[in-house]
Design a protein around this motif. Sequence first.
Motif, PDB file in Angstrom:
ATOM      1  N   ALA A  17       0.834  -1.202   0.000  1.00 22.31           N
ATOM      2  CA  ALA A  17       0.000   0.000   0.000  1.00 22.31           C
ATOM      3  C   ALA A  17       0.869   1.253   0.000  1.00 22.31           C
ATOM      4  CB  ALA A  17      -0.932   0.000   1.212  1.00 22.31           C
ATOM      5  N   LEU A  18       1.968   1.221   0.733  1.00 24.70           N
ATOM      6  CA  LEU A  18       2.830   2.396   0.822  1.00 24.70           C
ATOM      7  C   LEU A  18       3.684   2.626  -0.420  1.00 24.70           C
ATOM      8  CD1 LEU A  18       3.976   2.133   4.534  1.00 24.70           C
ATOM      9  CD2 LEU A  18       2.350   3.748   3.546  1.00 24.70           C
ATOM     10  N   VAL A  19       3.856   1.612  -1.236  1.00 25.17           N
ATOM     11  CA  VAL A  19       4.639   1.789  -2.456  1.00 25.17           C
ATOM     12  C   VAL A  19       3.844   2.545  -3.532  1.00 25.17           C
ATOM     13  CG1 VAL A  19       4.142  -0.331  -3.757  1.00 25.17           C
ATOM     14  CG2 VAL A  19       6.413   0.651  -3.831  1.00 25.17           C
ATOM     15  N   THR A  20       2.551   2.653  -3.355  1.00 25.47           N
ATOM     16  CA  THR A  20       1.709   3.365  -4.322  1.00 25.47           C
ATOM     17  C   THR A  20       2.142   4.817  -4.493  1.00 25.47           C
ATOM     18  OG1 THR A  20      -0.130   1.924  -3.739  1.00 25.47           O
ATOM     19  CG2 THR A  20      -0.661   3.905  -4.972  1.00 25.47           C
ATOM     20  N   PRO A  21       2.244   5.608  -3.428  1.00 25.71           N
ATOM     21  CA  PRO A  21       2.688   6.986  -3.626  1.00 25.71           C
ATOM     22  C   PRO A  21       4.132   7.083  -4.120  1.00 25.71           C
ATOM     23  CG  PRO A  21       2.313   6.561  -1.292  1.00 25.71           C
ATOM     24  CD  PRO A  21       1.845   5.367  -2.043  1.00 25.71           C
ATOM     25  N   VAL A  22       4.951   6.099  -3.771  1.00 26.00           N
ATOM     26  CA  VAL A  22       6.329   6.094  -4.265  1.00 26.00           C
ATOM     27  C   VAL A  22       6.338   5.924  -5.773  1.00 26.00           C
ATOM     28  CG1 VAL A  22       8.537   4.867  -4.186  1.00 26.00           C
ATOM     29  CG2 VAL A  22       7.241   5.241  -2.084  1.00 26.00           C
ATOM     30  N   MET A  23       5.511   5.027  -6.268  1.00 24.02           N
ATOM     31  CA  MET A  23       5.439   4.822  -7.719  1.00 24.02           C
ATOM     32  C   MET A  23       4.969   6.094  -8.427  1.00 24.02           C
ATOM     33  SD  MET A  23       3.965   0.970  -8.255  1.00 24.02           S
ATOM     34  CE  MET A  23       3.924   1.107 -10.030  1.00 24.02           C
ATOM     35  N   ILE A  24       4.025   6.780  -7.809  1.00 22.80           N
ATOM     36  CA  ILE A  24       3.478   7.974  -8.447  1.00 22.80           C
ATOM     37  C   ILE A  24       4.470   9.125  -8.408  1.00 22.80           C
ATOM     38  CG2 ILE A  24       1.647   9.712  -8.288  1.00 22.80           C
ATOM     39  CD1 ILE A  24      -0.160   7.399  -7.208  1.00 22.80           C
ATOM     40  N   SER A  25       5.051   9.385  -7.249  1.00 30.88           N
ATOM     41  CA  SER A  25       5.893  10.570  -7.107  1.00 30.88           C
ATOM     42  C   SER A  25       7.340  10.353  -7.536  1.00 30.88           C
ATOM     43  CB  SER A  25       5.855  11.084  -5.663  1.00 30.88           C
ATOM     44  OG  SER A  25       6.384  10.108  -4.800  1.00 30.88           O
ATOM     45  N   VAL A  26       7.923   9.212  -7.236  1.00 29.58           N
ATOM     46  CA  VAL A  26       9.333   8.996  -7.542  1.00 29.58           C
ATOM     47  C   VAL A  26       9.524   8.390  -8.927  1.00 29.58           C
ATOM     48  CG1 VAL A  26      11.411   7.760  -6.817  1.00 29.58           C
ATOM     49  CG2 VAL A  26       9.917   8.783  -5.101  1.00 29.58           C
ATOM     50  N   ALA A  27       8.745   7.373  -9.249  1.00 26.61           N
ATOM     51  CA  ALA A  27       8.917   6.677 -10.523  1.00 26.61           C
ATOM     52  C   ALA A  27       8.106   7.297 -11.652  1.00 26.61           C
ATOM     53  CB  ALA A  27       8.544   5.209 -10.366  1.00 26.61           C
ATOM     54  N   ASP A  28       7.337   8.347 -11.346  1.00 24.95           N
ATOM     55  CA  ASP A  28       6.517   9.041 -12.355  1.00 24.95           C
ATOM     56  C   ASP A  28       5.581   8.112 -13.113  1.00 24.95           C
ATOM     57  OD1 ASP A  28       7.482  11.592 -11.783  1.00 24.95           O
ATOM     58  OD2 ASP A  28       9.226  11.310 -13.089  1.00 24.95           O
ATOM     59  N   ILE A  29       4.989   7.190 -12.385  1.00 28.80           N
ATOM     60  CA  ILE A  29       3.979   6.303 -12.962  1.00 28.80           C
ATOM     61  C   ILE A  29       2.627   6.975 -12.771  1.00 28.80           C
ATOM     62  CG2 ILE A  29       2.931   3.999 -12.828  1.00 28.80           C
ATOM     63  CD1 ILE A  29       5.847   3.972 -13.731  1.00 28.80           C
ATOM     64  N   ARG A  30       1.814   6.930 -13.812  1.00 26.91           N
ATOM     65  CA  ARG A  30       0.486   7.544 -13.712  1.00 26.91           C
ATOM     66  C   ARG A  30      -0.331   6.882 -12.606  1.00 26.91           C
ATOM     67  NH1 ARG A  30      -2.240   6.466 -18.948  1.00 26.91           N
ATOM     68  NH2 ARG A  30      -1.110   4.563 -18.581  1.00 26.91           N
ATOM     69  N   PRO A  31      -1.095   7.683 -11.875  1.00 26.11           N
ATOM     70  CA  PRO A  31      -1.933   7.108 -10.818  1.00 26.11           C
ATOM     71  C   PRO A  31      -2.911   6.054 -11.340  1.00 26.11           C
ATOM     72  CG  PRO A  31      -1.788   9.474 -10.549  1.00 26.11           C
ATOM     73  CD  PRO A  31      -1.116   9.146 -11.851  1.00 26.11           C
ATOM     74  N   ALA A  32      -3.354   6.216 -12.576  1.00 28.62           N
ATOM     75  CA  ALA A  32      -4.289   5.247 -13.157  1.00 28.62           C
ATOM     76  C   ALA A  32      -3.654   3.865 -13.307  1.00 28.62           C
ATOM     77  CB  ALA A  32      -4.777   5.739 -14.513  1.00 28.62           C
ATOM     78  N   VAL A  33      -2.341   3.804 -13.302  1.00 26.38           N
ATOM     79  CA  VAL A  33      -1.630   2.526 -13.380  1.00 26.38           C
ATOM     80  C   VAL A  33      -1.174   2.079 -11.988  1.00 26.38           C
ATOM     81  CG1 VAL A  33       0.414   1.367 -14.313  1.00 26.38           C
ATOM     82  CG2 VAL A  33      -0.877   2.959 -15.745  1.00 26.38           C
ATOM     83  N   ALA A  34      -0.596   3.015 -11.245  1.00 28.09           N
ATOM     84  CA  ALA A  34      -0.008   2.674  -9.942  1.00 28.09           C
ATOM     85  C   ALA A  34      -1.044   2.212  -8.925  1.00 28.09           C
ATOM     86  CB  ALA A  34       0.763   3.871  -9.389  1.00 28.09           C
ATOM     87  N   VAL A  35      -2.154   2.909  -8.866  1.00 28.01           N
ATOM     88  CA  VAL A  35      -3.168   2.582  -7.850  1.00 28.01           C
ATOM     89  C   VAL A  35      -3.740   1.176  -8.043  1.00 28.01           C
ATOM     90  CG1 VAL A  35      -5.421   3.239  -6.921  1.00 28.01           C
ATOM     91  CG2 VAL A  35      -3.677   4.991  -7.312  1.00 28.01           C
ATOM     92  N   PRO A  36      -4.200   0.824  -9.240  1.00 21.73           N
ATOM     93  CA  PRO A  36      -4.742  -0.535  -9.377  1.00 21.73           C
ATOM     94  C   PRO A  36      -3.699  -1.643  -9.162  1.00 21.73           C
ATOM     95  CG  PRO A  36      -5.355   0.796 -11.281  1.00 21.73           C
ATOM     96  CD  PRO A  36      -4.410   1.598 -10.469  1.00 21.73           C
TER      97      PRO A  36
END
Length: 120
Positions: A17-36
């Motif tokens: 669950a905590l890696v979700t914001p890391v993917m969005i902010s650090v890895a620049d993954i779109r939230p539409a991909v990271a969240v699901p």
Amino acid sequence: MRSLASIVLAFESVVLALVTPVMISVADIRPAVAVPVCLGLFALALVAAGLLRFRAGYVLGSLVQVGAVGLGFVVPVMFVLGVAFAAFWVAAIVLGRRIEEAKKAQEQLGSAGQTPSRES
């Protein structure tokens, strides 16, 4: 075995669950991909923990391990965390089986060694 495996999955679900914001902010993954992806693995870990009395729980738990290691391709630190949790998962299963076998052997020895006691 079940309690050790459920502890591993519970802690891993928090990390997923905590890696979700890391993917969005650090890895620049779109939230539409990271969240699901991340929250899907989070939910799968919780479902697997709930199903551990069945074989399907262990299969789902193993799939969570593969997914967690796979997240390392997006967030490199997840290679380390994923492999660590996969090692915990394997250890929980192996040690859990050994503990269950030892308990069964102890019960068998205890029931075989019980003789009626004489009171004086």
